[in-house]
Structure formats: C-alpha cells, structure tokens
Enzyme design. Structure first.
Site, PDB file in Angstrom:
ATOM      1  N   ALA A  42      32.116  33.534  53.789  1.00 43.18           N
ATOM      2  CA  ALA A  42      32.706  34.578  54.628  1.00 43.18           C
ATOM      3  C   ALA A  42      33.922  35.196  53.946  1.00 43.18           C
ATOM      4  O   ALA A  42      34.108  36.417  53.966  1.00 43.18           O
ATOM      5  CB  ALA A  42      33.086  34.003  55.986  1.00 43.18           C
ATOM      6  N   MET A 210      43.033  31.268  36.359  1.00 41.35           N
ATOM      7  CA  MET A 210      44.239  30.467  36.155  1.00 41.35           C
ATOM      8  C   MET A 210      45.375  30.912  37.073  1.00 41.35           C
ATOM      9  O   MET A 210      46.537  30.924  36.682  1.00 41.35           O
ATOM     10  CB  MET A 210      44.683  30.581  34.693  1.00 41.35           C
ATOM     11  CG  MET A 210      43.612  30.182  33.688  1.00 41.35           C
ATOM     12  SD  MET A 210      44.184  30.301  31.973  1.00 41.35           S
ATOM     13  CE  MET A 210      44.496  32.067  31.853  1.00 41.35           C
ATOM     14  N   ASP A 241      38.721  33.057  46.410  1.00 42.58           N
ATOM     15  CA  ASP A 241      37.655  33.811  47.065  1.00 42.58           C
ATOM     16  C   ASP A 241      37.875  35.308  46.918  1.00 42.58           C
ATOM     17  O   ASP A 241      36.918  36.073  46.738  1.00 42.58           O
ATOM     18  CB  ASP A 241      37.589  33.436  48.550  1.00 42.58           C
ATOM     19  CG  ASP A 241      37.154  32.001  48.763  1.00 42.58           C
ATOM     20  OD1 ASP A 241      36.411  31.475  47.912  1.00 42.58           O
ATOM     21  OD2 ASP A 241      37.561  31.395  49.766  1.00 42.58           O
TER      22      ASP A 241
END
Length: 293
Positions: A42, A210, A241
C-alpha cells in the site's frame, strides 16, 4: 503510458513514539500514539500514485473495520483498487511500529496478506501488457513473489523487487528480476556482505539504497553513486517505500536508471519530514523547484 502494478501487502500501522526503546522486561512511558494505513504494498502504491498515473494495487484485506479504512485510503490517494479484495477467514494485516532515536523498529503481522496467492495474482498479471511495471516486496508469500517475478520475465514486463523485509531470495528470482532494490542491510544479507562484487555482477539491476547518502549501482563500467538529500527527520518509516514507488514512476516516465534513482532519492527525502509511513510522501507539486523534467 506504462501501467504500474504494485503486488503486495496492506495493513494498519499502530505507531508509538518514545525517547528510547524499552529493554527486556522494562516498561516506559511513550510520547505519542496513532494509527495510520500502511503495509509495504500500500505504501509503495500510494507513493507512486501521488507522483504518477495508472497505479494499481493487487492484494488482500480483511473483511473488518481496518480493511475498510485501508480500502478508502487507497481510493483517496487515487490508487486503482480493482485488484484489492477482502477475505473473511482472517483479519487485515497490522504493523506495530516503535519510533525512537530518529529511527524505527517494526513487527509485522501479515494476516490477510498471506492470502495473496499465486492464483490470485496470476489473474491480474494476465491483464498486463509488455512493458508494464510490476513492483513487489516481501510481506506476501515468497512463492507468490517468485511466480510474479518469473512471469514478468517471460512476458516482457519490467519487475522491481524490493527485498524487504529480508528473507532468502533464490538465484532464479535474482536473475529474473529487472531491478532489485535492497538497502545496505538487506544487500549484505542477500549477497553475504559482498556488496561491491554483487553490484559488479548485476549491473543496471542491483540498486542499493543508503538513506540520505543516496543509492549506488553499477552501470557496466563503474560504480555510480546517485546523491541523496538531507532533511530534518521526523519519521523514517516509509522512506524506502517512497523510494521504490518513485523509482517505478521514474521508469513510467521513461527516465534512464540514473535519473529514475535521482527522482526516487528526492521523493524519499521528502517522506521523512512527515509522520507515519505515508504522511510525508510527496506529490509532484511538493517536488516543484527541486525537480526539473
């Protein structure tokens, strides 16, 4: 335009912030508590939908109040929900997040996300076209992830595997994926600490993130570092995400790999300035002045 299809998890995040993490057997007072929609699938779909177009999510929710909240939030963020269906035999997924020392630790309870089966995903993959982009993570069954990656490879689709949370990935999946986007910890686990060798072995495939230092990949001739951005950090939940959703949008816009990574780094840097996994995810308007097409 290429479609983006995110196959992955959905949950409600239960978030507590405190000045420190409790030690074993210790009870401490927290500073704040809130709930918010989350789950890596999501989150990545919302990140992509705020920046791109034609973003679909394929996954499962419970037939419960949390499931209704997850579903409505996806629609509110312009995620296309044709592939989101409830299951009755188990609750919606949850993630239990502790924020302390400008970082987070998370326990995920998959529940309905375990019903993202091969059979369920296959019927949605069959509706895609060559060149469409499929983005996956690892909060759904491993056999489903492997099937989807290999299906994309056979049918001319672009696949992005974000191997988080980390679990062992087969050589077949690594070879079949178009892109793999671990952070440094996940990369070290996946390639036994040999990140430099792995980057060279998988040019233009392996992209190691990173944080505010950016991301690195190998272009076939040399290692390339794409610089990140430093921001005042409120919450790092969802930064990875956001990177992955934005990277998919960069590919949707037909950016080359370096430009797509730069776009993803910028979007991820904005995400840490808000609370919750989705709270700081930017829109294109938010990036105005810092990003020029």
């Amino acid at each position: 335009m290429r479609k983006i299809i995110v196959i992955g998890s959905m949950s409600i995040d239960l978030v507590v912030s405190s000045s420190k993490r409790p030690e074993k057997g210790e009870t401490i007072l927290g500073d704040n508590f809130f709930t918010t929609p989350g789950g890596k699938g999501a989150n990545q779909a919302v990140a992509a939908a705020r920046l791109g177009e034609q973003v679909y999510l394929v996954g499962r929710i419970g037939d419960d109040d949390f499931g209704k909240e997850i579903y409505e939030n996806l629609k509110d963020n312009n995620v296309l929900v044709d592939g989101v269906e409830p299951v009755t035999q188990m609750p919606s997924g949850t993630a239990h997040i502790t924020i302390a020392d400008q970082d987070n630790s998370i326990i995920v309870v998959p529940s309905a996300n375990n019903e993202v089966t091969i059979e369920y995903v296959k019927k949605h993959l069959e509706q895609l076209d060559s060149g469409d982009i499929v983005l996956l993570q690892q909060e759904i069954p491993s056999e489903t992830v492997a099937f989807a990656i290999e299906y994309c490879d056979r049918n001319g689709m672009i696949s992005i595997l974000n191997p988080a949370p980390y679990r062992e990935v087969s050589n077949q999946v690594i070879e079949s994926a178009t892109y793999i986007t671990p952070n440094e910890t996940e990369s070290n686990a996946m390639f036994k600490g040999n990140m430099e060798d792995a980057l060279q072995a998988y040019p233009k495939k392996l992209i190691v993130t990173m944080g505010d230092k950016g991301a690195i990949y190998h272009d076939g001739n040399r290692k390339v570092t794409v610089d990140g951005y430093k921001r005042e950090v409120k919450d790092t939940t969802g930064a990875g995400d956001t990177f992955n959703g934005a990277f998919a949008v960069g590919l949707q816009k037909e950016y080359d790999i370096e430009k797509a990574i730069a776009f993803a780094n910028l979007a991820a840097s904005h995400s840490v300035t808000g609370m919750g996994a989705q709270g700081g995810m930017p829109t294109l308007l938010d990036l105005e002045g810092e990003w020029h097409v």
